[in-house]
Design a protein around this motif. Structure first.
Motif, PDB file in Angstrom:
ATOM      1  N   VAL B 110       0.846  -1.192   0.000  1.00  0.00           N
ATOM      2  CA  VAL B 110       0.000   0.000   0.000  1.00  0.00           C
ATOM      3  C   VAL B 110       0.884   1.245   0.000  1.00  0.00           C
ATOM      4  N   THR B 111       0.606   2.148  -0.920  1.00  0.00           N
ATOM      5  CA  THR B 111       1.282   3.441  -0.967  1.00  0.00           C
ATOM      6  C   THR B 111       0.260   4.514  -0.604  1.00  0.00           C
ATOM      7  N   ILE B 112       0.547   5.276   0.438  1.00  0.00           N
ATOM      8  CA  ILE B 112      -0.395   6.325   0.843  1.00  0.00           C
ATOM      9  C   ILE B 112      -0.250   7.490  -0.128  1.00  0.00           C
ATOM     10  N   GLU B 113      -1.333   7.784  -0.845  1.00  0.00           N
ATOM     11  CA  GLU B 113      -1.262   8.825  -1.875  1.00  0.00           C
ATOM     12  C   GLU B 113      -1.627  10.193  -1.333  1.00  0.00           C
ATOM     13  N   ASN B 114      -2.579  10.209  -0.408  1.00  0.00           N
ATOM     14  CA  ASN B 114      -3.118  11.490   0.029  1.00  0.00           C
ATOM     15  C   ASN B 114      -3.762  11.328   1.397  1.00  0.00           C
ATOM     16  N   ALA B 115      -3.681  12.369   2.219  1.00  0.00           N
ATOM     17  CA  ALA B 115      -4.367  12.384   3.513  1.00  0.00           C
ATOM     18  C   ALA B 115      -4.833  13.819   3.737  1.00  0.00           C
ATOM     19  N   VAL B 116      -6.143  14.036   3.638  1.00  0.00           N
ATOM     20  CA  VAL B 116      -6.689  15.388   3.650  1.00  0.00           C
ATOM     21  C   VAL B 116      -7.683  15.527   4.804  1.00  0.00           C
ATOM     22  N   ALA B 117      -7.407  16.452   5.696  1.00  0.00           N
ATOM     23  CA  ALA B 117      -8.346  16.706   6.795  1.00  0.00           C
ATOM     24  C   ALA B 117      -9.641  17.290   6.229  1.00  0.00           C
ATOM     25  N   SER B 118     -10.763  16.866   6.786  1.00  0.00           N
ATOM     26  CA  SER B 118     -12.056  17.389   6.339  1.00  0.00           C
ATOM     27  C   SER B 118     -12.224  18.842   6.782  1.00  0.00           C
ATOM     28  N   LYS B 119     -12.738  19.668   5.883  1.00  0.00           N
ATOM     29  CA  LYS B 119     -13.005  21.067   6.262  1.00  0.00           C
ATOM     30  C   LYS B 119     -14.313  21.186   7.040  1.00  0.00           C
ATOM     31  N   SER B 120     -15.295  20.361   6.664  1.00  0.00           N
ATOM     32  CA  SER B 120     -16.617  20.494   7.297  1.00  0.00           C
ATOM     33  C   SER B 120     -16.698  19.717   8.617  1.00  0.00           C
ATOM     34  N   LYS B 121     -15.898  18.633   8.751  1.00  0.00           N
ATOM     35  CA  LYS B 121     -15.961  17.811   9.960  1.00  0.00           C
ATOM     36  C   LYS B 121     -14.563  17.691  10.558  1.00  0.00           C
ATOM     37  N   PRO B 122     -14.259  18.515  11.565  1.00  0.00           N
ATOM     38  CA  PRO B 122     -12.891  18.597  12.090  1.00  0.00           C
ATOM     39  C   PRO B 122     -12.414  17.351  12.834  1.00  0.00           C
ATOM     40  N   ASP B 123     -13.296  16.372  13.015  1.00  0.00           N
ATOM     41  CA  ASP B 123     -12.896  15.157  13.742  1.00  0.00           C
ATOM     42  C   ASP B 123     -12.347  14.070  12.828  1.00  0.00           C
ATOM     43  N   ARG B 124     -12.239  14.356  11.534  1.00  0.00           N
ATOM     44  CA  ARG B 124     -11.872  13.263  10.611  1.00  0.00           C
ATOM     45  C   ARG B 124     -11.116  13.755   9.387  1.00  0.00           C
ATOM     46  N   GLY B 125     -10.575  12.816   8.631  1.00  0.00           N
ATOM     47  CA  GLY B 125      -9.939  13.126   7.368  1.00  0.00           C
ATOM     48  C   GLY B 125     -10.147  11.977   6.390  1.00  0.00           C
ATOM     49  N   VAL B 126      -9.740  12.208   5.139  1.00  0.00           N
ATOM     50  CA  VAL B 126      -9.887  11.201   4.092  1.00  0.00           C
ATOM     51  C   VAL B 126      -8.498  10.753   3.642  1.00  0.00           C
ATOM     52  N   VAL B 127      -8.240   9.452   3.727  1.00  0.00           N
ATOM     53  CA  VAL B 127      -6.970   8.873   3.294  1.00  0.00           C
ATOM     54  C   VAL B 127      -7.199   8.122   1.989  1.00  0.00           C
ATOM     55  N   THR B 128      -6.382   8.423   0.979  1.00  0.00           N
ATOM     56  CA  THR B 128      -6.434   7.695  -0.290  1.00  0.00           C
ATOM     57  C   THR B 128      -5.197   6.803  -0.390  1.00  0.00           C
ATOM     58  N   SER B 129      -5.436   5.513  -0.604  1.00  0.00           N
ATOM     59  CA  SER B 129      -4.366   4.516  -0.606  1.00  0.00           C
ATOM     60  C   SER B 129      -4.336   3.780  -1.934  1.00  0.00           C
ATOM     61  N   PHE B 130      -3.152   3.699  -2.554  1.00  0.00           N
ATOM     62  CA  PHE B 130      -3.001   2.884  -3.758  1.00  0.00           C
ATOM     63  C   PHE B 130      -2.581   1.491  -3.312  1.00  0.00           C
ATOM     64  N   ILE B 131      -3.422   0.515  -3.641  1.00  0.00           N
ATOM     65  CA  ILE B 131      -3.223  -0.852  -3.159  1.00  0.00           C
ATOM     66  C   ILE B 131      -2.799  -1.746  -4.318  1.00  0.00           C
ATOM     67  N   GLU B 132      -1.745  -2.509  -4.101  1.00  0.00           N
ATOM     68  CA  GLU B 132      -1.365  -3.549  -5.058  1.00  0.00           C
ATOM     69  C   GLU B 132      -1.361  -4.890  -4.349  1.00  0.00           C
ATOM     70  N   VAL B 133      -1.981  -5.891  -4.973  1.00  0.00           N
ATOM     71  CA  VAL B 133      -1.894  -7.258  -4.474  1.00  0.00           C
ATOM     72  C   VAL B 133      -0.873  -7.990  -5.346  1.00  0.00           C
ATOM     73  N   LEU B 134       0.097  -8.618  -4.692  1.00  0.00           N
ATOM     74  CA  LEU B 134       1.175  -9.321  -5.389  1.00  0.00           C
ATOM     75  C   LEU B 134       1.068 -10.816  -5.129  1.00  0.00           C
ATOM     76  N   ASN B 135       1.411 -11.626  -6.147  1.00  0.00           N
ATOM     77  CA  ASN B 135       1.491 -13.069  -5.892  1.00  0.00           C
ATOM     78  C   ASN B 135       2.905 -13.438  -5.436  1.00  0.00           C
ATOM     79  N   HIS B 136       3.123 -14.745  -5.211  1.00  0.00           N
ATOM     80  CA  HIS B 136       4.413 -15.199  -4.653  1.00  0.00           C
ATOM     81  C   HIS B 136       5.559 -15.020  -5.641  1.00  0.00           C
ATOM     82  N   LYS B 137       5.227 -14.723  -6.916  1.00  0.00           N
ATOM     83  CA  LYS B 137       6.289 -14.419  -7.893  1.00  0.00           C
ATOM     84  C   LYS B 137       6.527 -12.912  -7.979  1.00  0.00           C
ATOM     85  N   ALA B 138       5.917 -12.170  -7.064  1.00  0.00           N
ATOM     86  CA  ALA B 138       6.056 -10.702  -7.006  1.00  0.00           C
ATOM     87  C   ALA B 138       5.406 -10.012  -8.205  1.00  0.00           C
ATOM     88  N   GLU B 139       4.465 -10.718  -8.864  1.00  0.00           N
ATOM     89  CA  GLU B 139       3.701 -10.112  -9.957  1.00  0.00           C
ATOM     90  C   GLU B 139       2.452  -9.443  -9.382  1.00  0.00           C
TER      91      GLU B 139
END
Lengths: 156, 156
Positions: B110-139
């Motif tokens: 997982v590569t964290i692409e973005n983490a943005v605090a919410s402007k309307s709701k100060p108790d939270r933020g939005v995290v965008t994650s780029f996910i790759e699933v790899l097999n045992h051959k690293a493909e």
């Protein structure tokens, strides 16, 4: 709208852009919600009816991936050809719009957005389908754009 | 890279854009591939080892939705906070890049692409994650961008 051809003799040419197909339904069972989540999505609001009450959902909800699976069951049984489906490269803009809860009954509405014959491979084409999953109150719970490679009845 | 905080005390602030997290693995079992597909994705190349030989995959492959589920299992166990995950609005650009077969062992990057605090709701933020699933051959067998709403340790 119904297809001109049965699912066992349905080809690329049968997916007509603009057509809307509706099918289902399937019921969400609490036991299955918990069993699915214990294996595939172990978070309290999916696995633990008591702890789920203290989350923003106020009770148990199905894993979004299970909702995708239930959608796929209906999609494979009613929409996707059983003789000409080659593969799916993927899905765009998957959105879990509303929680899905035990007891909900889900159906599917598919709008064919695009059907483009392949230029490099004359035996197939790419169909893009906008999928909505609806609950028994006719509320959208999930939407996505699916891509399917489908063999042509009459290769170009 | 490892998180500064354990998964039971991990908050929005701990998801640092640019960080890469790797975890897993989990093995794909033939019995589970067939059982999953019979319920959620009944197509020959997922349910029938004999009929699957005559498809473009040349043998049994896992439902793409099961691969999502196995990814989610690892994501929930190793990456997603157990105290501050509020909900996921959805996923973008989900791609099934290569077939997943019984016997494969899958891990996640997982590569964290973005983490943005919410402007309307100060108790939270939005995290965008780029996910790759790899097999045992690293493909790479699957990739997607996931969106998660995460509570802040220190509300702004």
């Amino acid at each position: 709208m119904t297809f001109a051809s049965p699912i066992t003799d349905r080809w690329f040419e049968d997916y007509v852009p603009g057509a809307v197909h509706e099918f289902g339904s399937i019921t969400v069972e609490e036991d299955e919600v918990i069993a699915f989540a214990k294996r595939y999505d172990p978070q309290d609001f999916h696995t633990n009816p008591v702890a789920a009450k203290d989350t923003i959902f106020g009770g148990l909800i199905a894993s979004g991936w299970q909702t995708c699976g239930l959608m796929m069951r209906l999609y494979a049984e009613h929409y996707l050809t059983k003789c000409a489906s080659l593969a799916s490269p993927g899905v765009d803009e998957l959105r879990w719009v509303r929680p899905v809860r035990p007891g909900d009954s889900l159906s599917v509405r598919v709008t064919i957005e695009n059907a483009v014959a392949s230029k490099s491979k004359p035996d197939r084409g790419v169909v893009t389908s906008f999928i909505e999953v609806l609950n028994h109150k006719a509320e959208t719970v999930l939407s996505m754009r699916a891509i399917n490679m489908i063999a042509r009845r009459h290769p170009g």
